[in-house]
Design an enzyme around this catalytic site. Structure first.
Site, PDB file in Angstrom:
ATOM      1  N   LYS A  42      18.813  17.677  -6.500  1.00 13.96           N
ATOM      2  CA  LYS A  42      18.645  16.657  -5.448  1.00 13.96           C
ATOM      3  C   LYS A  42      18.929  17.296  -4.089  1.00 13.96           C
ATOM      4  CE  LYS A  42      21.589  13.281  -4.229  1.00 13.96           C
ATOM      5  NZ  LYS A  42      21.546  13.207  -2.754  1.00 13.96           N
ATOM      6  N   ASP A  69      15.990  13.366  -1.349  1.00  9.68           N
ATOM      7  CA  ASP A  69      16.767  12.152  -1.047  1.00  9.68           C
ATOM      8  C   ASP A  69      16.930  12.013   0.468  1.00  9.68           C
ATOM      9  OD1 ASP A  69      18.585  10.031  -1.136  1.00  9.68           O
ATOM     10  OD2 ASP A  69      20.280  11.287  -1.733  1.00  9.68           O
ATOM     11  N   LYS A  71      15.939   9.080   2.077  1.00  5.37           N
ATOM     12  CA  LYS A  71      16.192   7.646   2.362  1.00  5.37           C
ATOM     13  C   LYS A  71      15.456   7.163   3.608  1.00  5.37           C
ATOM     14  CE  LYS A  71      20.880   7.624   0.362  1.00  5.37           C
ATOM     15  NZ  LYS A  71      21.114   9.028   0.044  1.00  5.37           N
ATOM     16  N   ASP A  74      11.934   3.095   8.324  1.00  9.52           N
ATOM     17  CA  ASP A  74      11.305   3.096   9.658  1.00  9.52           C
ATOM     18  C   ASP A  74      10.151   2.090   9.603  1.00  9.52           C
ATOM     19  OD1 ASP A  74      10.357   3.907  12.247  1.00  9.52           O
ATOM     20  OD2 ASP A  74      11.178   5.901  11.901  1.00  9.52           O
ATOM     21  N   THR A 134      26.137   3.316  -2.781  1.00  7.40           N
ATOM     22  CA  THR A 134      27.248   3.174  -3.730  1.00  7.40           C
ATOM     23  C   THR A 134      28.604   3.285  -3.043  1.00  7.40           C
ATOM     24  OG1 THR A 134      26.760   5.468  -4.283  1.00  7.40           O
ATOM     25  CG2 THR A 134      26.090   3.819  -5.870  1.00  7.40           C
ATOM     26  N   ARG A 226      29.959  16.157  -5.843  1.00  4.27           N
ATOM     27  CA  ARG A 226      31.249  16.860  -5.770  1.00  4.27           C
ATOM     28  C   ARG A 226      31.934  17.186  -7.094  1.00  4.27           C
ATOM     29  NH1 ARG A 226      32.840  12.791  -1.073  1.00  4.27           N
ATOM     30  NH2 ARG A 226      31.359  11.610  -2.363  1.00  4.27           N
TER      31      ARG A 226
HETATM   32  O1  C5P Z   1      29.493  13.902  -4.342  1.00  2.00           O
HETATM   33  P1  C5P Z   1      28.930  12.661  -4.972  1.00  2.00           P
HETATM   34  O2  C5P Z   1      28.817  12.744  -6.486  1.00  2.00           O
HETATM   35  O3  C5P Z   1      29.608  11.390  -4.495  1.00  2.00           O
HETATM   36  O4  C5P Z   1      27.432  12.624  -4.415  1.00  2.00           O
HETATM   37  C1  C5P Z   1      26.558  11.545  -4.621  1.00  2.00           C
HETATM   38  C2  C5P Z   1      25.232  11.879  -4.026  1.00  2.00           C
HETATM   39  O5  C5P Z   1      24.364  10.770  -4.198  1.00  2.00           O
HETATM   40  C3  C5P Z   1      25.243  12.178  -2.520  1.00  2.00           C
HETATM   41  O6  C5P Z   1      24.274  13.193  -2.307  1.00  2.00           O
HETATM   42  C4  C5P Z   1      24.818  10.878  -1.867  1.00  2.00           C
HETATM   43  O7  C5P Z   1      24.109  11.095  -0.672  1.00  2.00           O
HETATM   44  C5  C5P Z   1      23.876  10.316  -2.938  1.00  2.00           C
HETATM   45  N1  C5P Z   1      23.690   8.876  -2.924  1.00  2.00           N
HETATM   46  C6  C5P Z   1      24.732   7.954  -3.068  1.00  2.00           C
HETATM   47  N2  C5P Z   1      24.474   6.607  -3.044  1.00  2.00           N
HETATM   48  C7  C5P Z   1      23.222   6.167  -2.911  1.00  2.00           C
HETATM   49  C8  C5P Z   1      22.160   7.091  -2.777  1.00  2.00           C
HETATM   50  C9  C5P Z   1      22.424   8.445  -2.802  1.00  2.00           C
HETATM   51  O8  C5P Z   1      25.868   8.363  -3.238  1.00  2.00           O
HETATM   52  N3  C5P Z   1      22.974   4.874  -2.946  1.00  2.00           N
END
Ligand code: C5P
Length: 250
Positions: A42, A69, A71, A74, A134, A226
């Site tokens: 991603k 990703d 997002k 616009d 999220t 992470r």
């Molecule tokens: O580090 P972590 O596991 O929290 O990363 C989650 C990834 O998913 C990040 O790249 C974040 O931008 C993405 N994301 C998210 N919630 C969303 C859409 C994408 O956390 N609704």
């Protein structure tokens, strides 16, 4: 991979590793550590705004499935153009915000269709809508963003809107995956970030599940950043997550 069973390989394809890095060199370091694991990669805004389309082409040349990703949110005409350019990059999945409305989502689909008509060798990417991030809890959604009701209600409403606009699925919390399937059908894809292996730090996420719970709860793909990128041994962390995903399915 240590375990070469077809099942494990299949499950690895449902793991999306969030390459949230400041530059291509750092992302490449992680990719080298994960070599042989057929996960989705991603690419989000941090990496894309720095390393750009070239980095996406590099991942595709290495054989990875890529979720771009960015997002998009616009006016419809601008999103249509953005979707057209993204489709021409050959990514496997990209996303727009459902909050942009049905016209904007339909415009994204139109941008993709036009790219495919211009270059029939392209494969159609899955187009996914972001519902509620999220990291958003109900207090933020009600008090700051001004959307009433529960997060789950807002997510289901957005998912139905995306489904009516003929999108392929949504990004949502793993807590909402089964409700989305019930509302939009089993073929409507659920991509779920907010995944935290048991005992790990939740960071800025607020609606989380473990990898096993997410798969058991109807997630088609889980997004993990992470817990892999920040692990001392990212390869071991990724393999453990794939094992947890497999356990969740049985
Ligand atoms: O580090 P972590 O596991 O929290 O990363 C989650 C990834 O998913 C990040 O790249 C974040 O931008 C993405 N994301 C998210 N919630 C969303 C859409 C994408 O956390 N609704």
């Amino acid at each position: 991979m240590n375990s070469t069973s077809t099942d494990t390989m299949q499950m690895a394809r449902r793991l999306m590793v969030a390459l949230d890095y400041a530059d291509g060199a750092s992302a490449r370091e992680l990719i080298t550590k994960l070599e042989g694991i057929p996960c989705y990669m991603k690419v989000g805004m941090q990496l894309f705004y720095q390393a750009g389309p070239e980095f996406v082409r590099e991942l595709k040349a290495k054989g990875y499935s890529v979720f771009l990703d960015l997002k998009m949110h616009d006016i419809p005409n601008t999103v249509k153009g953005g979707a057209n350019s993204i489709a021409k990059l050959g990514v496997d999945m990209f996303n727009v915000h459902a909050a942009g409305g049905s016209k904007m989502m339909a415009a994204a689909m139109q941008g993709v269709e036009e790219a495919l008509a211009q270059d029939p060798s392209l494969a159609r990417p899955l187009v996914i809508a972001v519902t509620q991030l999220t990291s958003t809890d109900q207090a933020t959604m009600n008090g700051e963003i001004g959307i009433p009701g529960s997060v789950e209600e807002a997510v289901i409403r957005y998912a139905k809107l995306a489904s009516e606009a003929a999108l392929d699925g949504v990004v949502a919390s793993p807590l909402e995956a089964d409700g989305i399937k019930a509302a939009c059908g089993m073929d409507f894809k659920t991509v779920t970030p907010g995944i935290r292996p048991a005992g790990s730090d939740i960071g800025d996420q607020s609606r989380t599940k473990t990898p096993g719970e997410a798969i058991a709860g109807g997630s088609d793909y889980i997004v993990v950043g992470r817990p892999i990128t920040g692990a001392e041994d990212p390869r071991a962390a990724a393999l453990r997550i794939i094992e947890e995903m497999s356990a969740g399915r049985s």
